[in-house]
Design a protein around this motif. Sequence first.
Motif, PDB file in Angstrom:
ATOM      1  N   SER A  47      -5.781  -7.001   0.623  1.00  0.00           N
ATOM      2  CA  SER A  47      -5.038  -7.526   1.759  1.00  0.00           C
ATOM      3  C   SER A  47      -4.199  -6.407   2.364  1.00  0.00           C
ATOM      4  CB  SER A  47      -4.128  -8.667   1.289  1.00  0.00           C
ATOM      5  OG  SER A  47      -3.090  -8.819   2.212  1.00  0.00           O
ATOM      6  N   ARG A  48      -4.295  -6.264   3.676  1.00  0.00           N
ATOM      7  CA  ARG A  48      -3.538  -5.217   4.376  1.00  0.00           C
ATOM      8  C   ARG A  48      -2.066  -5.598   4.506  1.00  0.00           C
ATOM      9  NH1 ARG A  48      -4.460  -0.736   5.586  1.00  0.00           N
ATOM     10  NH2 ARG A  48      -6.526  -0.001   5.144  1.00  0.00           N
ATOM     11  N   SER A  49      -1.777  -6.885   4.196  1.00  0.00           N
ATOM     12  CA  SER A  49      -0.405  -7.340   4.392  1.00  0.00           C
ATOM     13  C   SER A  49       0.529  -6.769   3.321  1.00  0.00           C
ATOM     14  CB  SER A  49      -0.352  -8.859   4.375  1.00  0.00           C
ATOM     15  OG  SER A  49      -0.795  -9.307   3.120  1.00  0.00           O
ATOM     16  N   ILE A  50      -0.035  -6.297   2.230  1.00  0.00           N
ATOM     17  CA  ILE A  50       0.827  -5.737   1.197  1.00  0.00           C
ATOM     18  C   ILE A  50       0.840  -4.221   1.359  1.00  0.00           C
ATOM     19  CG2 ILE A  50       1.434  -5.910  -1.254  1.00  0.00           C
ATOM     20  CD1 ILE A  50      -1.187  -7.568  -1.574  1.00  0.00           C
ATOM     21  N   GLU A  51       2.054  -3.674   1.439  1.00  0.00           N
ATOM     22  CA  GLU A  51       2.183  -2.233   1.582  1.00  0.00           C
ATOM     23  C   GLU A  51       2.194  -1.624   0.176  1.00  0.00           C
ATOM     24  OE1 GLU A  51       6.104  -0.878   1.983  1.00  0.00           O
ATOM     25  OE2 GLU A  51       5.586   0.757   3.348  1.00  0.00           O
ATOM     26  N   VAL A  52       1.371  -0.610  -0.059  1.00  0.00           N
ATOM     27  CA  VAL A  52       1.486   0.086  -1.334  1.00  0.00           C
ATOM     28  C   VAL A  52       1.921   1.522  -1.071  1.00  0.00           C
ATOM     29  CG1 VAL A  52      -0.240  -1.298  -2.558  1.00  0.00           C
ATOM     30  CG2 VAL A  52      -0.937   0.847  -1.493  1.00  0.00           C
ATOM     31  N   VAL A  53       2.732   2.041  -1.983  1.00  0.00           N
ATOM     32  CA  VAL A  53       3.182   3.434  -1.880  1.00  0.00           C
ATOM     33  C   VAL A  53       3.012   4.096  -3.246  1.00  0.00           C
ATOM     34  CG1 VAL A  53       4.854   3.038  -0.012  1.00  0.00           C
ATOM     35  CG2 VAL A  53       5.595   2.812  -2.399  1.00  0.00           C
ATOM     36  N   THR A  54       3.074   5.414  -3.239  1.00  0.00           N
ATOM     37  CA  THR A  54       2.980   6.169  -4.483  1.00  0.00           C
ATOM     38  C   THR A  54       4.013   5.648  -5.479  1.00  0.00           C
ATOM     39  OG1 THR A  54       2.200   8.097  -3.292  1.00  0.00           O
ATOM     40  CG2 THR A  54       3.168   8.490  -5.467  1.00  0.00           C
ATOM     41  N   GLY A  70     -12.465   0.763  -6.876  1.00  0.00           N
ATOM     42  CA  GLY A  70     -11.905  -0.548  -7.186  1.00  0.00           C
ATOM     43  C   GLY A  70     -11.175  -1.154  -6.004  1.00  0.00           C
ATOM     44  N   VAL A  71     -10.624  -2.324  -6.253  1.00  0.00           N
ATOM     45  CA  VAL A  71      -9.887  -3.052  -5.225  1.00  0.00           C
ATOM     46  C   VAL A  71      -8.499  -3.368  -5.780  1.00  0.00           C
ATOM     47  CG1 VAL A  71      -9.826  -5.135  -3.817  1.00  0.00           C
ATOM     48  CG2 VAL A  71     -12.015  -4.129  -4.427  1.00  0.00           C
ATOM     49  N   ILE A  72      -7.478  -3.146  -4.959  1.00  0.00           N
ATOM     50  CA  ILE A  72      -6.123  -3.500  -5.396  1.00  0.00           C
ATOM     51  C   ILE A  72      -5.921  -4.991  -5.161  1.00  0.00           C
ATOM     52  CG2 ILE A  72      -3.660  -3.184  -4.978  1.00  0.00           C
ATOM     53  CD1 ILE A  72      -4.294  -0.296  -4.230  1.00  0.00           C
ATOM     54  N   ASP A  73      -5.673  -5.685  -6.251  1.00  0.00           N
ATOM     55  CA  ASP A  73      -5.580  -7.128  -6.187  1.00  0.00           C
ATOM     56  C   ASP A  73      -4.142  -7.587  -6.004  1.00  0.00           C
ATOM     57  OD1 ASP A  73      -7.872  -9.139  -6.924  1.00  0.00           O
ATOM     58  OD2 ASP A  73      -5.941 -10.037  -7.503  1.00  0.00           O
ATOM     59  N   GLU A  74      -3.221  -6.846  -6.613  1.00  0.00           N
ATOM     60  CA  GLU A  74      -1.842  -7.312  -6.642  1.00  0.00           C
ATOM     61  C   GLU A  74      -0.913  -6.123  -6.811  1.00  0.00           C
ATOM     62  OE1 GLU A  74      -1.433 -10.512  -9.544  1.00  0.00           O
ATOM     63  OE2 GLU A  74       0.659  -9.891  -9.789  1.00  0.00           O
ATOM     64  N   VAL A  75       0.210  -6.142  -6.100  1.00  0.00           N
ATOM     65  CA  VAL A  75       1.240  -5.114  -6.284  1.00  0.00           C
ATOM     66  C   VAL A  75       2.376  -5.757  -7.068  1.00  0.00           C
ATOM     67  CG1 VAL A  75       2.792  -3.486  -5.143  1.00  0.00           C
ATOM     68  CG2 VAL A  75       0.624  -4.080  -4.072  1.00  0.00           C
ATOM     69  N   GLN A  76       2.773  -5.132  -8.149  1.00  0.00           N
ATOM     70  CA  GLN A  76       3.812  -5.728  -8.980  1.00  0.00           C
ATOM     71  C   GLN A  76       5.202  -5.412  -8.422  1.00  0.00           C
ATOM     72  OE1 GLN A  76       2.349  -4.388 -12.900  1.00  0.00           O
ATOM     73  NE2 GLN A  76       1.421  -6.414 -12.978  1.00  0.00           N
ATOM     74  N   PRO A  77       6.179  -6.259  -8.758  1.00  0.00           N
ATOM     75  CA  PRO A  77       7.527  -6.032  -8.211  1.00  0.00           C
ATOM     76  C   PRO A  77       8.030  -4.628  -8.541  1.00  0.00           C
ATOM     77  CG  PRO A  77       7.403  -8.132  -9.378  1.00  0.00           C
ATOM     78  CD  PRO A  77       6.112  -7.433  -9.639  1.00  0.00           C
ATOM     79  N   ARG A  78       8.726  -4.010  -7.568  1.00  0.00           N
ATOM     80  CA  ARG A  78       9.224  -2.643  -7.754  1.00  0.00           C
ATOM     81  C   ARG A  78      10.573  -2.674  -8.457  1.00  0.00           C
ATOM     82  NH1 ARG A  78       7.791  -1.389  -1.484  1.00  0.00           N
ATOM     83  NH2 ARG A  78       5.606  -0.891  -1.827  1.00  0.00           N
ATOM     84  N   ARG A  79      10.758  -1.755  -9.404  1.00  0.00           N
ATOM     85  CA  ARG A  79      12.077  -1.711 -10.035  1.00  0.00           C
ATOM     86  C   ARG A  79      13.024  -0.832  -9.229  1.00  0.00           C
ATOM     87  NH1 ARG A  79       9.533   2.035 -13.545  1.00  0.00           N
ATOM     88  NH2 ARG A  79      10.673   3.996 -13.497  1.00  0.00           N
ATOM     89  N   SER A  80      12.472   0.033  -8.381  1.00  0.00           N
ATOM     90  CA  SER A  80      13.311   0.833  -7.494  1.00  0.00           C
ATOM     91  C   SER A  80      12.425   1.394  -6.400  1.00  0.00           C
ATOM     92  CB  SER A  80      13.963   1.985  -8.254  1.00  0.00           C
ATOM     93  OG  SER A  80      12.987   2.941  -8.609  1.00  0.00           O
TER      94      SER A  80
END
Length: 317
Positions: A47-54, A70-80
Amino acid sequence: MAHQDNPRQQPDLVPAVVVSHLRSEVEVATLSRDGAPSQRLRCFQRSRSIEVVTGDRVLIERDPEHPERGVIDEVQPRRSLLARRNRSGVVQTICANLDLLLITIAPDPEPHADLIDRYLVAAELDGLHAAIVLNKCDLPARNQPSIDSLIQLYEGLGVPVYCTSAVAGIGLDTLRDAIGDRTAALVGQSGVGKSSLLNALLPEAAAEVGSLTGKRSRGHGRGRHTTSTVRLYPLAGGVIIDSPGIRELTPEVSDPTQLMSGFPEIASAARHCRFRNCRHDREPDCGVSEALAHGRIDARRWRSYRMLEGELSAGRG
Ligand SMILES: Nc1nc2c(ncn2[C@@H]2O[C@H](COP(=O)(O)OP(=O)(O)OP(=O)(O)O)[C@@H](O)[C@H]2O)c(=O)[nH]1
Ligand SMILES: [Mg+2]
Ligand SMILES: [Zn+2]
Protein backbone atom coordinates in the motif's frame (compact mmCIF):
# COMPACT_ATOMS: atom_id res chain seq x y z
CA MET A 1 -2.18 -22.03 -13.54
CA ALA A 2 -3.75 -19.19 -11.59
CA HIS A 3 -4.28 -20.12 -7.98
CA GLN A 4 -7.13 -18.88 -5.88
CA ASP A 5 -6.48 -16.78 -2.81
CA ASN A 6 -7.58 -18.37 0.39
CA PRO A 7 -8.45 -15.43 2.68
CA ARG A 8 -7.95 -17.53 5.79
CA GLN A 9 -4.49 -18.60 4.88
CA GLN A 10 -1.93 -16.28 6.51
CA PRO A 11 1.19 -15.70 4.46
CA ASP A 12 4.54 -16.23 6.16
CA LEU A 13 5.50 -12.78 7.36
CA VAL A 14 9.18 -12.20 7.98
CA PRO A 15 10.48 -9.37 10.21
CA ALA A 16 12.88 -7.03 8.44
CA VAL A 17 14.41 -3.58 8.68
CA VAL A 18 14.39 -0.95 5.91
CA VAL A 19 17.97 -0.42 4.72
CA SER A 20 17.24 2.28 2.16
CA HIS A 21 14.34 3.79 0.33
CA LEU A 22 14.66 5.54 -2.98
CA ARG A 23 11.50 6.41 -4.89
CA SER A 24 9.50 3.19 -5.27
CA GLU A 25 12.41 0.93 -4.40
CA VAL A 26 12.79 -0.25 -0.84
CA GLU A 27 15.73 -2.40 0.21
CA VAL A 28 15.21 -4.37 3.40
CA ALA A 29 17.29 -6.80 5.43
CA THR A 30 15.58 -9.68 7.18
CA LEU A 31 16.30 -9.82 10.89
CA SER A 32 17.95 -12.86 12.41
CA ARG A 33 16.88 -14.23 15.77
CA ASP A 34 19.20 -11.87 17.68
CA GLY A 35 17.76 -8.91 15.77
CA ALA A 36 20.79 -8.43 13.50
CA PRO A 37 20.08 -7.50 9.87
CA SER A 38 20.95 -10.41 7.57
CA GLN A 39 19.59 -11.29 4.12
CA ARG A 40 18.91 -8.42 1.69
CA LEU A 41 15.72 -8.21 -0.36
CA ARG A 42 14.26 -5.71 -2.77
CA CYS A 43 10.71 -4.93 -1.87
CA PHE A 44 7.76 -2.92 -2.99
CA GLN A 45 4.98 -1.66 -0.83
CA ARG A 46 1.60 -3.29 -0.88
CA SER A 47 0.00 0.00 0.00
CA ARG A 48 1.37 3.40 -1.00
CA SER A 49 -0.53 4.96 1.87
CA ILE A 50 2.08 3.83 4.36
CA GLU A 51 5.30 5.79 4.31
CA VAL A 52 8.43 3.76 4.99
CA VAL A 53 11.82 5.24 5.81
CA THR A 54 15.26 3.85 6.57
CA GLY A 55 15.23 2.16 9.97
CA ASP A 56 11.57 1.18 9.85
CA ARG A 57 10.75 -2.28 11.17
CA VAL A 58 8.49 -4.03 8.71
CA LEU A 59 6.89 -7.40 8.07
CA ILE A 60 7.50 -8.69 4.59
CA GLU A 61 6.17 -11.48 2.48
CA ARG A 62 8.76 -13.15 0.28
CA ASP A 63 8.08 -13.63 -3.40
CA PRO A 64 8.02 -17.45 -3.72
CA GLU A 65 9.49 -17.28 -7.23
CA HIS A 66 12.14 -14.67 -6.53
CA PRO A 67 13.67 -15.22 -3.08
CA GLU A 68 15.51 -11.89 -3.30
CA ARG A 69 12.25 -9.98 -3.68
CA GLY A 70 9.30 -9.34 -1.45
CA VAL A 71 6.36 -7.18 -0.51
CA ILE A 72 6.12 -4.96 2.55
CA ASP A 73 2.98 -6.01 4.31
CA GLU A 74 3.09 -3.94 7.47
CA VAL A 75 5.15 -1.17 9.06
CA GLN A 76 5.55 -1.59 12.79
CA PRO A 77 5.14 1.32 15.21
CA ARG A 78 8.24 3.53 15.41
CA ARG A 79 9.97 3.96 18.73
CA SER A 80 11.57 7.18 17.51
CA LEU A 81 12.10 9.19 14.37
CA LEU A 82 14.09 12.08 12.98
CA ALA A 83 11.99 14.55 11.02
CA ARG A 84 12.42 17.94 9.42
CA ARG A 85 10.24 20.53 7.78
CA ASN A 86 11.10 21.39 4.21
CA ARG A 87 10.83 24.89 2.76
CA SER A 88 7.16 24.43 1.99
CA GLY A 89 6.51 23.41 5.57
CA VAL A 90 5.94 19.74 4.76
CA VAL A 91 7.20 17.32 7.42
CA GLN A 92 9.67 14.78 6.04
CA THR A 93 10.75 11.80 8.08
CA ILE A 94 14.47 11.16 7.60
CA CYS A 95 14.84 7.88 9.47
CA ALA A 96 13.12 5.86 12.14
CA ASN A 97 13.99 3.87 15.24
CA LEU A 98 17.27 5.53 16.00
CA ASP A 99 18.80 6.10 19.43
CA LEU A 100 21.74 8.38 18.84
CA LEU A 101 22.32 11.38 16.59
CA LEU A 102 26.00 11.77 15.69
CA ILE A 103 26.20 15.45 14.70
CA THR A 104 29.32 15.42 12.58
CA ILE A 105 31.43 18.55 12.11
CA ALA A 106 34.96 19.22 10.88
CA PRO A 107 37.40 22.12 10.73
CA ASP A 108 36.72 22.11 6.98
CA PRO A 109 34.01 22.81 5.86
CA GLU A 110 33.64 25.29 8.71
CA PRO A 111 30.83 24.33 11.09
CA HIS A 112 27.50 26.15 11.08
CA ALA A 113 26.87 26.31 14.80
CA ASP A 114 23.16 27.06 14.31
CA LEU A 115 22.81 23.74 12.49
CA ILE A 116 24.25 21.96 15.54
CA ASP A 117 21.67 23.74 17.72
CA ARG A 118 18.89 22.61 15.42
CA TYR A 119 20.00 18.99 15.50
CA LEU A 120 20.11 19.21 19.29
CA VAL A 121 16.54 20.52 19.31
CA ALA A 122 15.45 17.67 17.05
CA ALA A 123 17.19 15.16 19.33
CA GLU A 124 15.63 16.62 22.47
CA LEU A 125 12.11 16.75 21.06
CA ASP A 126 12.35 13.33 19.43
CA GLY A 127 13.83 11.71 22.56
CA LEU A 128 17.18 10.82 20.99
CA HIS A 129 20.64 10.95 22.49
CA ALA A 130 22.98 13.33 20.72
CA ALA A 131 26.74 13.66 20.47
CA ILE A 132 29.09 15.78 18.39
CA VAL A 133 31.72 14.05 16.27
CA LEU A 134 34.57 16.41 15.43
CA ASN A 135 36.11 14.67 12.42
CA LYS A 136 39.29 15.49 10.44
CA CYS A 137 41.21 16.11 13.66
CA ASP A 138 44.33 15.25 11.62
CA LEU A 139 44.01 18.56 9.74
CA PRO A 140 46.24 21.51 10.63
CA ALA A 141 44.42 23.75 13.08
CA ARG A 142 43.54 26.68 10.84
CA ASN A 143 40.37 27.80 12.59
CA GLN A 144 41.23 26.03 15.82
CA PRO A 145 40.30 28.81 18.30
CA SER A 146 36.72 28.96 17.01
CA ILE A 147 36.44 25.14 16.93
CA ASP A 148 37.80 24.98 20.48
CA SER A 149 35.29 27.48 21.80
CA LEU A 150 32.47 25.69 20.00
CA ILE A 151 33.48 22.37 21.53
CA GLN A 152 33.80 23.97 24.95
CA LEU A 153 30.32 25.46 24.65
CA TYR A 154 28.63 22.16 23.80
CA GLU A 155 30.61 20.14 26.32
CA GLY A 156 29.49 22.70 28.89
CA LEU A 157 25.90 21.93 27.88
CA GLY A 158 26.53 18.24 28.52
CA VAL A 159 26.83 17.11 24.89
CA PRO A 160 29.52 14.40 24.50
CA VAL A 161 32.16 15.26 21.90
CA TYR A 162 34.25 12.65 20.06
CA CYS A 163 37.33 13.70 18.11
CA THR A 164 38.01 11.46 15.13
CA SER A 165 39.93 11.20 11.91
CA ALA A 166 38.52 8.85 9.32
CA VAL A 167 41.72 9.27 7.32
CA ALA A 168 44.28 8.80 10.11
CA GLY A 169 42.15 6.29 12.03
CA ILE A 170 41.92 8.36 15.22
CA GLY A 171 39.14 7.95 17.80
CA LEU A 172 37.36 5.16 15.94
CA ASP A 173 37.33 2.62 18.77
CA THR A 174 35.93 5.21 21.16
CA LEU A 175 33.22 6.10 18.66
CA ARG A 176 32.41 2.42 18.08
CA ASP A 177 32.15 1.92 21.85
CA ALA A 178 29.91 4.98 22.15
CA ILE A 179 27.54 3.50 19.59
CA GLY A 180 27.61 0.10 21.30
CA ASP A 181 24.44 -1.81 20.58
CA ARG A 182 22.49 1.30 19.62
CA THR A 183 21.28 2.64 16.27
CA ALA A 184 23.28 5.77 15.46
CA ALA A 185 22.86 8.17 12.55
CA LEU A 186 25.70 10.23 11.09
CA VAL A 187 24.23 13.62 10.22
CA GLY A 188 25.62 17.04 9.32
CA GLN A 189 26.91 19.27 6.55
CA SER A 190 28.15 17.85 3.29
CA GLY A 191 31.87 17.10 3.17
CA VAL A 192 32.51 16.70 6.90
CA GLY A 193 33.33 13.02 6.39
CA LYS A 194 30.23 11.09 7.43
CA SER A 195 30.64 8.41 4.77
CA SER A 196 34.40 8.34 5.36
CA LEU A 197 33.74 7.65 9.05
CA LEU A 198 31.29 4.91 8.13
CA ASN A 199 33.93 3.31 5.88
CA ALA A 200 36.56 3.64 8.59
CA LEU A 201 34.29 1.93 11.12
CA LEU A 202 33.04 -0.64 8.63
CA PRO A 203 35.30 -1.07 5.57
CA GLU A 204 32.85 -3.45 3.85
CA ALA A 205 30.30 -0.60 3.69
CA ALA A 206 32.38 0.82 0.80
CA ALA A 207 30.27 3.98 0.78
CA GLU A 208 31.04 6.59 -1.85
CA VAL A 209 33.18 9.42 -0.53
CA GLY A 210 33.54 12.93 -1.95
CA SER A 211 36.60 13.43 -4.10
CA LEU A 212 39.19 16.05 -3.28
CA THR A 213 39.30 17.26 -6.86
CA GLY A 214 35.55 17.87 -6.86
CA LYS A 215 35.97 19.88 -3.70
CA ARG A 216 38.86 21.94 -5.00
CA SER A 217 37.12 22.90 -8.19
CA ARG A 218 34.26 24.30 -6.19
CA GLY A 219 36.47 26.17 -3.79
CA HIS A 220 37.08 25.81 -0.11
CA GLY A 221 34.41 24.12 1.93
CA ARG A 222 31.87 23.66 -0.84
CA GLY A 223 31.93 19.94 -1.40
CA ARG A 224 29.10 18.74 -3.59
CA HIS A 225 26.73 16.32 -1.96
CA THR A 226 28.09 12.83 -2.42
CA THR A 227 25.70 10.62 -0.45
CA SER A 228 22.21 10.77 -1.90
CA THR A 229 20.17 8.40 0.25
CA VAL A 230 19.80 7.54 3.92
CA ARG A 231 21.28 4.06 4.32
CA LEU A 232 21.59 1.65 7.22
CA TYR A 233 24.51 -0.70 7.98
CA PRO A 234 24.86 -3.32 10.72
CA LEU A 235 27.89 -2.51 12.87
CA ALA A 236 29.16 -5.06 15.41
CA GLY A 237 26.26 -5.20 17.91
CA GLY A 238 24.69 -1.96 16.73
CA VAL A 239 23.57 -0.19 13.60
CA ILE A 240 24.96 2.87 11.84
CA ILE A 241 23.04 5.07 9.40
CA ASP A 242 24.76 7.32 6.84
CA SER A 243 22.80 10.29 5.52
CA PRO A 244 23.19 12.93 2.82
CA GLY A 245 24.72 16.21 3.97
CA ILE A 246 22.36 19.08 4.55
CA ARG A 247 22.81 22.85 4.63
CA GLU A 248 19.85 23.77 6.76
CA LEU A 249 17.40 22.10 9.06
CA THR A 250 14.07 23.15 10.44
CA PRO A 251 13.32 20.56 13.07
CA GLU A 252 9.73 19.44 13.34
CA VAL A 253 8.46 21.14 16.52
CA SER A 254 4.80 20.26 16.88
CA ASP A 255 4.39 22.35 20.04
CA PRO A 256 6.37 25.65 19.85
CA THR A 257 6.27 26.02 23.64
CA GLN A 258 8.53 22.96 23.70
CA LEU A 259 11.26 24.65 21.68
CA MET A 260 13.08 25.93 24.74
CA SER A 261 13.65 22.40 26.05
CA GLY A 262 16.14 22.09 23.19
CA PHE A 263 18.08 24.99 24.74
CA PRO A 264 18.44 23.83 28.36
CA GLU A 265 20.56 26.78 29.53
CA ILE A 266 17.89 29.22 28.28
CA ALA A 267 15.10 27.15 29.81
CA SER A 268 16.79 27.13 33.21
CA ALA A 269 17.41 30.91 33.10
CA ALA A 270 13.78 31.53 32.08
CA ARG A 271 12.64 29.87 35.30
CA HIS A 272 13.92 32.99 37.10
CA CYS A 273 11.85 35.47 35.09
CA ARG A 274 9.41 37.47 37.22
CA PHE A 275 6.58 37.11 34.72
CA ARG A 276 5.40 33.73 33.58
CA ASN A 277 4.69 35.08 30.09
CA CYS A 278 8.00 36.98 29.91
CA ARG A 279 9.13 37.55 26.30
CA HIS A 280 12.75 37.97 27.53
CA ASP A 281 12.86 41.25 25.69
CA ARG A 282 12.80 44.32 27.96
CA GLU A 283 10.76 42.99 30.83
CA PRO A 284 11.99 43.75 34.37
CA ASP A 285 13.58 40.90 36.35
CA CYS A 286 14.08 38.72 33.30
CA GLY A 287 16.22 35.68 34.09
CA VAL A 288 17.25 35.27 30.47
CA SER A 289 18.45 38.87 30.05
CA GLU A 290 20.40 38.52 33.26
CA ALA A 291 21.98 35.22 32.19
CA LEU A 292 22.91 36.79 28.85
CA ALA A 293 24.47 39.79 30.57
CA HIS A 294 26.54 37.51 32.79
CA GLY A 295 27.58 35.17 29.97
CA ARG A 296 25.67 32.18 31.34
CA ILE A 297 23.85 32.10 28.01
CA ASP A 298 26.04 32.37 24.93
CA ALA A 299 24.86 35.30 22.77
CA ARG A 300 25.05 33.24 19.58
CA ARG A 301 22.92 30.47 21.11
CA TRP A 302 20.33 33.08 22.07
CA ARG A 303 20.24 34.44 18.50
CA SER A 304 19.99 30.89 17.23
CA TYR A 305 17.02 30.25 19.54
CA ARG A 306 15.28 33.48 18.51
CA MET A 307 15.75 32.74 14.82
CA LEU A 308 14.27 29.27 15.17
CA GLU A 309 11.40 30.64 17.25
CA GLY A 310 10.70 33.20 14.52
CA GLU A 311 10.80 30.57 11.79
CA LEU A 312 8.46 28.28 13.65
CA SER A 313 5.89 30.99 14.28
CA ALA A 314 6.14 32.21 10.66
CA GLY A 315 5.71 28.63 9.43
CA ARG A 316 2.47 28.39 11.38
CA GLY A 317 1.17 31.73 10.00
N1 LIG B 1 41.89 15.12 6.29
C1 LIG B 1 40.78 14.42 6.40
N2 LIG B 1 39.93 14.34 5.37
C2 LIG B 1 38.80 13.62 5.53
C3 LIG B 1 38.51 12.94 6.73
N3 LIG B 1 37.32 12.32 6.59
C4 LIG B 1 36.89 12.62 5.35
N4 LIG B 1 37.77 13.39 4.70
C5 LIG B 1 37.65 13.91 3.32
O1 LIG B 1 36.54 14.79 3.26
C6 LIG B 1 35.89 14.67 1.99
C7 LIG B 1 34.41 14.42 2.17
O2 LIG B 1 34.22 13.17 2.77
P1 LIG B 1 32.81 12.38 2.73
O3 LIG B 1 32.99 11.19 3.61
O4 LIG B 1 32.38 12.15 1.35
O5 LIG B 1 31.86 13.47 3.41
P2 LIG B 1 30.28 13.32 3.73
O6 LIG B 1 30.04 14.01 5.02
O7 LIG B 1 29.85 11.92 3.63
O8 LIG B 1 29.64 14.20 2.54
P3 LIG B 1 28.15 14.06 1.89
O9 LIG B 1 27.93 12.64 1.52
O10 LIG B 1 28.16 14.99 0.72
O11 LIG B 1 27.19 14.53 2.96
C8 LIG B 1 36.62 13.55 1.24
O12 LIG B 1 37.54 14.14 0.36
C9 LIG B 1 37.32 12.80 2.34
O13 LIG B 1 38.51 12.17 1.89
C10 LIG B 1 39.45 13.02 7.80
O14 LIG B 1 39.30 12.47 8.88
N5 LIG B 1 40.56 13.79 7.57
MG1 LIG C 1 28.45 10.98 2.46
ZN1 LIG D 1 12.45 36.62 30.71
